[in-house]
Design an enzyme around this catalytic site. Structure first.
Site, short mmCIF file in Angstrom:
data_model
loop_
_atom_site.label_atom_id
_atom_site.label_comp_id
_atom_site.label_asym_id
_atom_site.label_seq_id
_atom_site.Cartn_x
_atom_site.Cartn_y
_atom_site.Cartn_z
N ASP A 182 0.91 -1.13 0.00
CA ASP A 182 0.00 0.00 0.00
C ASP A 182 0.95 1.19 0.00
O ASP A 182 1.68 1.39 0.97
CB ASP A 182 -0.85 0.00 1.27
CG ASP A 182 -1.84 1.16 1.29
OD1 ASP A 182 -1.42 2.29 0.94
OD2 ASP A 182 -3.00 0.95 1.65
N HIS A 183 0.98 1.94 -1.07
CA HIS A 183 2.08 2.90 -1.19
C HIS A 183 2.02 4.00 -0.11
O HIS A 183 2.98 4.71 0.10
CB HIS A 183 2.19 3.47 -2.61
CG HIS A 183 1.21 4.56 -2.92
ND1 HIS A 183 -0.09 4.31 -3.25
CD2 HIS A 183 1.34 5.90 -2.94
CE1 HIS A 183 -0.71 5.44 -3.46
NE2 HIS A 183 0.13 6.44 -3.29
N HIS A 245 -5.70 3.19 1.59
CA HIS A 245 -4.88 4.32 2.04
C HIS A 245 -5.44 5.04 3.28
O HIS A 245 -4.70 5.34 4.22
CB HIS A 245 -4.72 5.34 0.91
CG HIS A 245 -4.22 4.73 -0.37
ND1 HIS A 245 -3.37 3.66 -0.40
CD2 HIS A 245 -4.45 5.06 -1.67
CE1 HIS A 245 -3.11 3.35 -1.65
NE2 HIS A 245 -3.75 4.17 -2.45
#
Ligand code: BG6
Length: 497
Positions: A182-183, A245
């Protein structure tokens, strides 16, 4: 210290992610001396290229992406370890060739049989690729070597499909071999939420329902859907941002102190937060969740932009939401009764991600020239991006003969202290994976819990088409109903100047 020796194999090496993020991240790691001496990268894609042509292609791109910090010496060393192989990702025979090729690279480079597979491809290929890799034995670990696979969202499009994807991945691998990116977990400022909370003794005693009135998490984007209409039509703002996010931010913000910064300890605490979040009942969805879609409008710089429905690959009568806001609450001793307002949207008036924590008001005000209602409540704002930093707002005496209280800000700016370090956000994640540290990656059950939280919202929204779309103009703060979400509770969304 250098990461463990390995070969990083990128499926989809001709694509956008490889060009914009992965190769630049490898470059930054190499420049920082963090890539192992024994390292190779093997790019895989459909394109007919050889090592030389692939290297030429990415050289141009990497120069452009990393800009001023580009260094020829570093690049020459890195590029000599980069290889390419043409592959049909669905074709079993090609995996036999891959096996041979990897064996040769491994022997030449002394990478100890450690393979890191990066699937920079659409999720529909995850299962097939890992099946093929499994068939030729490339996912089989021994005591002396490791095999790891990195994948990126979307991890399914609802709870059921996420469970199915996890099952598919587990056909050929143990959970410990799967690194789900999950960036947001790669962002320095997101990681800093933990440091801020647990490396200081200041804030933690206040971090609970006794002192905090409510929390706002905002991920506002000014961009539209760009060229991703086909994907976005199926996803929408909620699926695209919330269960991943925004919940990462919520998890770090709301968790109890883990017993260590080890992957398992952190996972346990994050999962406890997600378990404590009360899923909205269908009735609550009507009042606690707001959706929106942008119409044409004018962005703050004066640019006139078309409506979402006029974007490429988007249905002109689309019901897909480009804005979502939720009011969530948690059943826990720490957070019972504290609302968490979450919002995200495209084509909003500003581009920023922040967490704003509003503290309770002082119980009584003794300065008679100031009415308690006039006081702006104390607020702590964690600015995730841009202008990364932390701001504290509190009351102070306005100079003069009367006893007046005004709001002042104390501001910490990352850049002032640490300079501007060039990074793609993938450096830490790739480095951690090479070292087998899964702390900043998502476990199967964390992904599923994320979907559980939004499932009722997706169900109700799918069952009741919105009647008022588009309901906000591009360049605005979003739909009016989002304002009502907080106003009803006597609160206001924070607006940045
Ligand atoms: C992606 C979403 O995961 O995150 C995009 O698919 C979104 O729609 C992006 O724009 C936001 O990431 P960042 O790092 O720009 O906040």
């Amino acid at each position: 210290p250098e990461a463990a020796p390995n070969v990083m194999i990128i499926f989809g090496a001709g694509g956008d992610l490889t060009r914009r993020k992965l190769i630049p991240a490898l470059f930054h790691l190499a420049a920082a001396g963090l890539l192992p001496e024994s390292f190779a990268m093997l790019g895989l894609d459909r394109l007919e290229l050889d090592d030389e042509r692939f290297r030429d292609r990415i050289a141009e791109q990497v120069k452009e992406t990393v800009g001023a910090v580009f260094d020829h010496v570093v690049w020459q060393r890195l590029v000599s370890s980069i290889h390419y192989m043409q592959i049909d990702m669905r074709e079993g025979a090609d995996y036999e060739h891959l096996c041979e090729r990897l064996g040769r690279i491994d022997a030449e480079r002394g990478t100890d049989g450690n393979y890191l597979f990066y699937l920079a491809v659409p999720p529909s290929l995850f299962g097939e690729i890992t099946d093929r890799l499994g068939e030729v034995g490339l996912l089989h670990e021994t005591e002396d070597d490791w095999r790891r696979v990195i994948i990126e969202k979307p991890f399914g499009h609802d709870l059921e499909s996420a469970i199915a994807l996890n099952r598919e991945m587990h056909r050929n691998m143990d959970e410990e071999q799967i690194y789900r990116i999950d960036h947001y977990l790669g962002k320095e400022t997101v990681q800093n939420i933990m440091v801020f909370r647990f490396a200081n003794s200041f804030f933690e005693p206040l971090w609970n329902r006794n002192h905090i009135d409510h929390v706002q998490i905002t991920v506002a984007e000014s961009v539209g859907v760009e060229h991703r209409g086909a994907y976005y039509e199926e996803a929408g703002a909620l699926r695209d941002m919330l269960p991943n996010h925004l919940l990462v931010l919520l998890g770090f913000l709301a968790m109890d102190p883990p017993s260590s910064f080890e992957s398992e300890a952190v996972r346990i605490e994050i999962n406890k937060v997600l378990d404590a979040v009360k899923p909205l009942t269908p009735e609550e969805v009507l009042t606690h969740a707001v959706r929106g879609q942008y119409g044409a409008g004018t962005m703050p710089g004066g640019e006139k932009v078309p409506a979402y429905r006029a974007s490429p690959d988007v249905n002109p009568r689309s019901y897909t939401e480009t804005y979502a806001a939720l009011k969530l609450s948690m059943d826990s001793w720490r957070w019972a009764g504290v609302p968490f307002y979450l919002r995200t949207g495209k084509r909003l008036t500003a581009h920023y991600t922040e967490v704003a924590i509003q503290f309770k008001r002082a119980p009584t005000i003794m300065f008679k020239d100031t009415a308690v209602e006039e006081l702006t409540p104390d607020m702590l704002v964690l600015r995730i991006q841009p202008n990364e930093g932390i701001q504290m707002s509190f009351g102070a005496k306005v100079p003069g003969p009367t006893m007046q209280v005004g709001t002042v800000n104390m501001d910490f700016c990352y850049e002032d202290y640490f300079g501007n370090k060039p990074a793609t956000g993938y450096e830490t994640l790739i480095y951690d994976c090479m070292n087998g540290d899964a702390t900043l990656f998502k476990h199967a059950d964390t992904v599923e819990k994320g979907w559980e939280i939004v499932q009722s919202v997706m169900d109700v929204w799918a069952a009741i088409p919105p009647r008022d779309f588009p309901n906000y103009a591009a360049g605005s703060w979003g739909p009016a109903a989002a304002g009502e979400l907080t106003k009803r509770d006597g609160r206001l969304w924070r607006r940045i100047a």
